[in-house]
Design a protein around this motif. Structure first.
Motif, mmCIF file in Angstrom:
data_model
loop_
_atom_site.group_PDB
_atom_site.id
_atom_site.type_symbol
_atom_site.label_atom_id
_atom_site.label_comp_id
_atom_site.label_asym_id
_atom_site.label_seq_id
_atom_site.Cartn_x
_atom_site.Cartn_y
_atom_site.Cartn_z
ATOM 1 N N HIS A 77 4.190 8.780 2.576
ATOM 2 C CA HIS A 77 4.183 9.737 3.679
ATOM 3 C C HIS A 77 5.605 10.231 3.948
ATOM 4 O O HIS A 77 6.524 9.423 4.082
ATOM 5 C CB HIS A 77 3.607 9.060 4.926
ATOM 6 N N LYS A 79 7.111 11.453 6.428
ATOM 7 C CA LYS A 79 7.757 11.143 7.701
ATOM 8 C C LYS A 79 7.794 9.639 7.968
ATOM 9 O O LYS A 79 8.827 9.072 8.294
ATOM 10 C CB LYS A 79 6.983 11.835 8.818
ATOM 11 N N THR A 80 6.651 8.989 7.824
ATOM 12 C CA THR A 80 6.585 7.568 8.204
ATOM 13 C C THR A 80 6.892 6.634 7.047
ATOM 14 O O THR A 80 7.159 5.452 7.273
ATOM 15 C CB THR A 80 5.176 7.215 8.736
ATOM 16 N N LYS A 82 4.799 5.527 4.978
ATOM 17 C CA LYS A 82 3.646 4.673 4.682
ATOM 18 C C LYS A 82 3.103 5.002 3.289
ATOM 19 O O LYS A 82 2.941 6.170 2.941
ATOM 20 C CB LYS A 82 2.568 4.906 5.734
ATOM 21 N N LYS A 107 -8.161 20.112 6.061
ATOM 22 C CA LYS A 107 -7.790 20.766 7.311
ATOM 23 C C LYS A 107 -6.419 20.280 7.778
ATOM 24 O O LYS A 107 -5.518 21.066 8.084
ATOM 25 C CB LYS A 107 -8.855 20.463 8.372
ATOM 26 N N ARG A 108 -6.248 18.968 7.802
ATOM 27 C CA ARG A 108 -5.010 18.386 8.324
ATOM 28 C C ARG A 108 -3.816 18.728 7.430
ATOM 29 O O ARG A 108 -2.768 19.160 7.892
ATOM 30 C CB ARG A 108 -5.175 16.868 8.422
ATOM 31 N N TRP A 112 -0.480 21.418 7.783
ATOM 32 C CA TRP A 112 0.910 20.927 7.825
ATOM 33 C C TRP A 112 1.735 21.513 6.691
ATOM 34 O O TRP A 112 2.853 21.965 6.889
ATOM 35 C CB TRP A 112 0.923 19.404 7.722
ATOM 36 N N GLU B 246 -8.344 6.080 11.041
ATOM 37 C CA GLU B 246 -7.792 7.385 11.432
ATOM 38 C C GLU B 246 -6.296 7.298 11.719
ATOM 39 O O GLU B 246 -5.509 8.066 11.205
ATOM 40 C CB GLU B 246 -8.521 7.932 12.665
ATOM 41 N N GLY B 248 -4.365 4.657 11.111
ATOM 42 C CA GLY B 248 -3.654 3.849 10.123
ATOM 43 C C GLY B 248 -3.454 4.523 8.784
ATOM 44 O O GLY B 248 -2.793 3.968 7.913
ATOM 45 N N SER B 249 -4.012 5.753 8.576
ATOM 46 C CA SER B 249 -3.827 6.351 7.256
ATOM 47 C C SER B 249 -2.452 6.992 7.103
ATOM 48 O O SER B 249 -1.938 7.065 5.995
ATOM 49 C CB SER B 249 -4.944 7.354 6.949
ATOM 50 N N CYS B 250 -1.861 7.468 8.188
ATOM 51 C CA CYS B 250 -0.531 8.090 8.076
ATOM 52 C C CYS B 250 0.592 7.161 8.530
ATOM 53 O O CYS B 250 1.714 7.271 8.067
ATOM 54 C CB CYS B 250 -0.460 9.366 8.901
ATOM 55 N N HIS B 251 0.295 6.305 9.508
ATOM 56 C CA HIS B 251 1.325 5.383 9.990
ATOM 57 C C HIS B 251 0.645 4.079 10.364
ATOM 58 O O HIS B 251 -0.583 3.987 10.368
ATOM 59 C CB HIS B 251 2.082 5.974 11.190
ATOM 60 N N GLN B 252 1.449 3.085 10.687
ATOM 61 C CA GLN B 252 0.890 1.822 11.146
ATOM 62 C C GLN B 252 -0.046 2.094 12.315
ATOM 63 O O GLN B 252 0.253 2.925 13.172
ATOM 64 C CB GLN B 252 2.041 0.921 11.583
ATOM 65 N N PHE B 275 3.137 15.137 17.121
ATOM 66 C CA PHE B 275 4.496 15.050 16.556
ATOM 67 C C PHE B 275 4.659 16.014 15.382
ATOM 68 O O PHE B 275 5.192 15.674 14.334
ATOM 69 C CB PHE B 275 4.804 13.607 16.134
ATOM 70 N N GLU B 277 2.169 17.575 13.744
ATOM 71 C CA GLU B 277 1.014 17.692 12.850
ATOM 72 C C GLU B 277 -0.246 17.956 13.652
ATOM 73 O O GLU B 277 -0.373 17.496 14.787
ATOM 74 C CB GLU B 277 0.822 16.403 12.046
ATOM 75 N N SER B 278 -1.183 18.672 13.018
ATOM 76 C CA SER B 278 -2.480 18.877 13.650
ATOM 77 C C SER B 278 -3.447 17.861 13.070
ATOM 78 O O SER B 278 -3.656 17.800 11.866
ATOM 79 C CB SER B 278 -2.970 20.299 13.380
ATOM 80 N N LEU B 279 -4.043 17.042 13.955
ATOM 81 C CA LEU B 279 -4.899 15.972 13.450
ATOM 82 C C LEU B 279 -6.269 16.490 13.034
ATOM 83 O O LEU B 279 -6.878 15.965 12.119
ATOM 84 C CB LEU B 279 -5.058 14.875 14.512
ATOM 85 N N GLY B 280 -6.764 17.527 13.724
ATOM 86 C CA GLY B 280 -8.057 18.104 13.372
ATOM 87 C C GLY B 280 -9.213 17.122 13.461
ATOM 88 O O GLY B 280 -10.133 17.157 12.646
ATOM 89 N N LEU B 281 -9.163 16.214 14.445
ATOM 90 C CA LEU B 281 -10.254 15.237 14.586
ATOM 91 C C LEU B 281 -11.462 15.898 15.232
ATOM 92 O O LEU B 281 -11.317 16.698 16.154
ATOM 93 C CB LEU B 281 -9.794 14.066 15.460
ATOM 94 N N ASN B 346 13.316 1.909 7.050
ATOM 95 C CA ASN B 346 12.933 3.316 7.058
ATOM 96 C C ASN B 346 12.452 3.787 8.426
ATOM 97 O O ASN B 346 11.341 4.279 8.575
ATOM 98 C CB ASN B 346 11.860 3.558 5.985
#
Lengths: 133, 374
Positions: A77, A79-80, A82, A107-108, A112, B246, B248-252, B275, B277-281, B346
């Motif tokens: 990722h 930014k993070t 991960k 979509k997401r 971005w 949801e 945990g896929s991009c960050h902890q 922050f 980004e658009s989550l689009g949930l 990081n």
């Protein structure tokens, strides 16, 4: 009974790729119904490394920025930091198996990376490229 | 009295072992206090002190004469007259504890008892461990933290008074009390009751303490940087599969316990600009996440960190990042910028770089290990 014992693992082995083939085929049909023409894996590959500068970006964004140029490897990722599991279905059979998941990430991540949602044509080109990996 | 007279045993071996083990364990407890990673060292010292106290109470009833409470139970009048006569011509000089010293001994024993009991309350409440785990609330545990420390300071003060008393009596009576607590012997004029050394009991104490030390040290010797030793596990927090996948896929996946409900409401309401980004949930997923976060937010703490996060915030503050809370800033203030930039860390969002229980989100004191920097 003995035949059953042989068939069940075989089904398990081939069932997953079959499942994602169905999912992707259905999605592609849907995109065509929305007006897309024939899909090109080459166009999908070109767009994979294409760089975008949507408003608010401090550096050029691309699919490869997070997922890497080699789809069989683990990404990171932007930014993070991960780790992102490989996108290629050949090494990660969980990929391309769930239509809702695919649409959510389109979509997401299109929003971005490109700064807008992807068109049905672009999504179809992507999936045509991804499924071969 | 004094430099003449016969050398006789005053302190038996178990009493001396008790004394010096207590000195060592109080020093160890003091040194390890306030260092979260050394909580188990602190507890080792604390449990040893508790065991020593139990021994001392029993020994005060059945031990050799000078170790018995009965032999040094002096009333307040005796203490006053002892202190008044201290610098005058001396007529009486007790062989064992003197009247003033005996009060210091009883006070120190009582204080140590209060310190170990309050320590168990803090341990049970804050960490959810020890014999009082489950019986003490988080609030009670946190509430007893400062009294526990204040009692330890009072003990340190009493130790200083005790040392001063030892120095004064040693000089005034030409009687080296420190040497007597090591050898057990004093020079005493006149006949004195014979005191057994009770070597067997002392040997048993030494074996028990050495075995406990080896058992407590083994996991530390086995641990390395990749497999840090985590002596304590935190409470099991409420879990949710949608939250894990949801968020945990991009960050902890940061647990709802780490921010108040008002923060989560605002954060999830802004899902189009998360922050940048658009989550689009979809609405159902968003509603499930909202419920999980609001129901389990830090306003109702289930662990120590949540309590401190909540109490460090003013009611009108609604931080959107855990790193913006005063508690986080305070606890991470000492970490150098170079460590945040270290590729193994990081950035400030990667709790797991130092907290080995970040996956469980419990952030217990003992699970924190800073990566070594060159």
């Amino acid at each position: 009974m003995r035949t059953m014992l042989k068939i069940v693992p075989l089904l398990a082995l081939f069932g997953l790729p079959l499942a994602y083939a169905d999912t992707v085929d259905d999605l592609l049909k849907g995109y065509q119904a929305q007006g897309a023409s024939n899909f090109s894996a080459e166009k999908g590959q070109t767009m994979w490394t294409q760089k975008f500068n949507p408003p608010g970006s401090d550096r050029a964004r691309s699919c490869a920025l997070c997922h890497g140029e080699n789809l069989k490897l683990t990404g990171k990722h932007a930014k993070t930091g991960k780790p992102i599991e490989p996108l290629a279905p050949s090494v990660n059979p969980k990929r391309l198996a769930d239509a809702a998941e695919i649409e959510k990430w389109f979509k997401r991540n299109c929003t971005w990376t490109v700064g807008r949602e992807c068109t049905p044509q672009e999504k179809g080109d992507f999936l045509s490229y991804l499924r071969k990996q | 009295m004094n430099a003449t007279g016969n050398k006789v045993r005053v302190w038996d071996l178990p009493t001396r072992l008790f004394h010096w083990l207590l000195v060592a364990m109080f020093a160890l407890a003091w040194w390890s206090a306030g260092h979260p990673q050394q909580l188990d060292v602190h507890l080792f010292a604390g449990y040893t002190i508790a065991t020593l106290l139990i021994f001392r109470v029993v020994w005060g009833l059945v031990g050799s004469w000078h170790a018995r409470f009965r032999s040094f139970a002096y009333g307040p009048k005796r203490v006053v007259s002892y202190l008044r006569d201290l610098f005058g011509p001396r007529t009486l000089h007790p062989v064992g504890h003197n009247p003033a010293g005996s009060w210091a001994i009883f006070a120190m024993l009582a204080l140590l008892l209060a310190i170990t009991l309050s320590g168990l309350v803090v341990l049970g409440g804050e960490e959810g461990h020890g014999p009082l785990a489950g019986a003490v609330t988080l609030e009670t545990g946190i509430g007893w933290h400062e009294p526990h420390e204040a009692l330890a300071w009072a003990m340190l003060l009493l130790v200083l008074v005790h040392l001063l008393g030892v120095a004064v009596e040693s000089l005034l009576h030409r009687d080296n009390l420190v040497a007597a607590m090591i050898s057990g012997n004093k020079r005493v004029a006149g006949a004195q009751p014979a005191i057994a050394n009770h070597r067997g009991i002392a040997g048993f104490m030494a074996v028990v303490w050495l075995s406990a030390t080896v058992i407590a040290a083994l996991p530390w010797l086995r641990a390395d940087e990749k497999h840090p030793y985590q002596p304590f596990k935190g409470a099991t927090l409420p879990d949710n599969a949608t939250w894990r996948s949801e968020c945990g896929s991009c960050h902890q996946a940061y647990h709802p316990q780490l921010l108040p409900a008002r923060s989560w409401r605002l954060l999830l309401a802004q899902q189009d600009d998360h922050f940048g980004e658009s989550l689009g949930l979809d609405a159902a997923t968003l509603a499930e996440l909202m419920k999980f976060h609001v129901d389990n937010a830090a306003d109702h703490p289930m662990m120590e960190a949540a309590w401190y996060v909540t109490h460090s915030l003013k009611p009108n503050e609604t931080p959107l990042r855990i790193t913006e809370t005063p508690y986080w800033r305070k606890t991470h203030a000492a970490i150098p910028e170079s460590l945040w930039r270290d590729p193994r860390v990081n950035g400030r969002g990667n709790c797991a770089a130092c907290h080995s229980d970040a996956e469980q989100n419990t952030f217990t004191d003992s699970a924190m290990h800073l990566p070594r920097q060159n």
